[in-house]
Design an enzyme around this catalytic site. Sequence first.
Site, PDB file in Angstrom:
ATOM      1  CB  CYS A  99      -4.437  -4.366  -0.520  1.00 47.12           C
ATOM      2  SG  CYS A  99      -6.247  -3.929   0.061  1.00 47.12           S
ATOM      3  CG  LEU A 100      -3.277   1.715   1.809  1.00 46.06           C
ATOM      4  CD1 LEU A 100      -4.504   2.349   1.581  1.00 46.06           C
ATOM      5  CD2 LEU A 100      -2.724   1.749   3.036  1.00 46.06           C
ATOM      6  CD  GLU A 148      -1.604 -10.731   1.349  1.00 46.88           C
ATOM      7  OE1 GLU A 148      -2.324 -10.006   1.964  1.00 46.88           O
ATOM      8  OE2 GLU A 148      -1.456 -10.609  -0.030  1.00 46.88           O
ATOM      9  CG  HIS A 151      -5.294  -9.198   0.276  1.00 47.21           C
ATOM     10  ND1 HIS A 151      -4.305  -8.664   1.204  1.00 47.21           N
ATOM     11  CD2 HIS A 151      -6.196  -8.626   0.124  1.00 47.21           C
ATOM     12  CE1 HIS A 151      -4.946  -7.391   1.318  1.00 47.21           C
ATOM     13  NE2 HIS A 151      -6.096  -7.310   0.794  1.00 47.21           N
ATOM     14  N   GLY A 187      -3.268  -2.456   3.855  1.00 49.81           N
ATOM     15  CA  GLY A 187      -3.545  -1.486   5.033  1.00 49.81           C
ATOM     16  C   GLY A 187      -4.782  -0.763   5.042  1.00 49.81           C
ATOM     17  N   GLY A 233      -8.413   1.982   5.372  1.00 49.88           N
ATOM     18  CA  GLY A 233      -8.692   3.098   5.193  1.00 49.88           C
ATOM     19  C   GLY A 233      -8.419   3.838   3.733  1.00 49.88           C
ATOM     20  CD  GLN A 237      -6.865   1.395  -2.224  1.00 50.69           C
ATOM     21  OE1 GLN A 237      -6.688   2.184  -1.331  1.00 50.69           O
ATOM     22  NE2 GLN A 237      -7.702   0.490  -2.537  1.00 50.69           N
ATOM     23  N   GLY A 267     -12.350  -1.061   0.540  1.00 47.86           N
ATOM     24  CA  GLY A 267     -13.408  -0.202   0.356  1.00 47.86           C
ATOM     25  C   GLY A 267     -13.039   0.926  -0.607  1.00 47.86           C
ATOM     26  CB  SER A 307      -6.800  -4.368   5.730  1.00 47.18           C
ATOM     27  OG  SER A 307      -5.494  -4.228   5.210  1.00 47.18           O
TER      28      SER A 307
END
Length: 390
Positions: free
Chosen positions: A246-247, A333, A331, A219, A221, A250, A290, A45
């Site tokens: 996380c990603l 994990e 996270h 991941g 970006g 989103q 981010g 990430s």
Amino acid sequence: MQARLLLEDGTLFTGTSFGSEGNSVGEVVFNTGITGYQEVLSDPSYCGQIVTMTYPLIGNYGIIRDDFESVRPFIHGFVVREHEEAPSNWRAQYTIGSLLKEYGIIGISGIDTRMLTRRIRHHGTMKGILTTAGHSVAELAEMLGQTPLMTDQVSRVSTKSVFGAPGYKERVVVVDFGAKSGIIRDLSKRDCDIVVVPQDTTAEQIRRLAPDGIMLSNGPGDPKDVPHAVQMVRDLIGEFPIFGICLGHQLFALACGADTEKLKFGHRGGNHPVKDLASGRCYITSQNHGYTVKEDSIAGTDLIVTHINNNDRTIEGLRHKKHAVFSVQYHPEAAPGPFDSSYLFDDFIAMIRQFKQDHPQLPRQAQMLAASKAAALSTSEKGELHYAKK
């Protein structure tokens, strides 16, 4: 050897280089973790970013490959107050400097990381160039201005082929947007039959794997840089239980009609407090993102906010009102910790089992036989139609 870090606002930091040599451009961010620099270095990430560690001493327990979260580091630079080239740890295999050199990553030490962190907090993350070359400041500024930030990080870090980690219980397809090894470890602890697929895998290809559940990994970006993944998630919601991290969180939000936005300086570290709105309990979590889901975009969707960040009140968890799908921004994990939220993997398995009870299906072999008969019948009907037309 001297190394320099130039930010796009013109701020220049001069220190000592360690690791590789050359020039590297990336988004300058900071991580507040006291331990875990190996996991930071190997977290996909961080692809495309120059990472600043706020803890002043880095490298004191060396590098141990068994602690890595991916096969190799993907960061574009490493910024520390002091790095240690003589680690004290019986498990240490080599030093942090030799790791950076092996993978062509520039490191800089001996700078005021507190000043750099305060600048990022005040002005937000910004582009920077890290160099060991003798270019003038004007030349570095020109190079920085001409080099755009990456937008293809997910395709760079994702697996290029399907692979498995066999188990004898629930089959979970992990869509790899930059998955950390911790996800595989936590699913393996629960004896899941894991199939990891590339980030551009379609919904139809996932259906053919006959999963019991789907994991959307972390991941790097902007989630809007992978619209094909948003469409894949949208197509599968309601068909299979889904857990996003996380990603993946989103992407789930975007697939349900919500929106995302970039945070000023992001959340990166192992000490972020998150409140579970159902129980009122606060969990200390590991985070690295981010972007966040916009709170005002939830209205009118089928999403329920389940967790919020106690520091800035941003959304940290979502659940679908109708279907077996939930996600978290942090996270569970996390390695080397905290482990407060690992129970979410148990919740995922419980959700899969409940979904199977609520939606009983034929065994996989029977499903395959039925599909094959349907395909044969369809071919036969087409043949008869063709003959009738003659």
